[in-house]
Design a protein around this motif. Structure first.
Motif, short mmCIF file in Angstrom:
data_model
loop_
_atom_site.label_atom_id
_atom_site.label_comp_id
_atom_site.label_asym_id
_atom_site.label_seq_id
_atom_site.Cartn_x
_atom_site.Cartn_y
_atom_site.Cartn_z
N TYR A 61 11.50 -4.93 15.66
CA TYR A 61 11.55 -5.87 14.54
C TYR A 61 12.49 -7.04 14.80
N GLU A 64 10.31 -9.50 16.72
CA GLU A 64 9.12 -9.94 16.00
C GLU A 64 9.50 -11.01 14.97
N ASP A 65 8.59 -11.90 14.66
CA ASP A 65 8.81 -12.96 13.68
C ASP A 65 8.92 -12.36 12.28
N ILE A 66 10.03 -12.60 11.61
CA ILE A 66 10.30 -12.00 10.31
C ILE A 66 9.30 -12.46 9.25
N TYR A 67 8.83 -13.67 9.35
CA TYR A 67 7.89 -14.19 8.35
C TYR A 67 6.55 -13.46 8.42
N ASN A 68 6.10 -13.14 9.61
CA ASN A 68 4.85 -12.39 9.75
C ASN A 68 5.00 -10.97 9.20
N ILE A 70 7.06 -10.01 6.77
CA ILE A 70 7.10 -10.10 5.30
C ILE A 70 5.71 -10.37 4.75
N LYS A 71 4.96 -11.24 5.40
CA LYS A 71 3.61 -11.58 4.96
C LYS A 71 2.71 -10.33 4.96
N ARG A 72 2.78 -9.54 6.04
CA ARG A 72 1.97 -8.31 6.12
C ARG A 72 2.41 -7.29 5.08
N LYS A 74 3.75 -7.89 2.13
CA LYS A 74 3.28 -8.33 0.82
C LYS A 74 1.78 -8.07 0.67
#
Length: 82
Positions: A61, A64-68, A70-72, A74
């Protein structure tokens, strides 16, 4: 694979919150590395070489890109609600 390698891999796999393409690729690479080192390693030897399952998960983690992530998360939450 011996039972200690299987146990370690399953513990690492259990800690992932979701399984997308990237997680599956990461776990496949981990499994390949574990199989290459299949010299009847004990669980303690595996942890010494690769780190604890928790650390393996944290390392994934961190890179890995934190925004991706969070998006997954959600999207997954929305799918569970409906």
């Amino acid at each position: 694979m011996n039972k200690d390698i299987t146990k370690y891999f399953n513990e690492c796999k259990y800690l992932f919150c979701s399984f997308g393409k990237k997680e599956k690729e990461y776990l496949k690479k981990l499994k390949d590395n574990l199989i290459v080192d299949n010299r009847t390693l004990s669980y303690e030897d595996i942890v010494e070489r690769f780190g604890t399952p928790k650390n393996v998960n944290i390392n994934y983690y961190e890179q890995e890109d934190i925004y991706n992530i969070i998006k997954r998360a959600k999207l997954r939450n929305l799918l569970i609600v409906f």
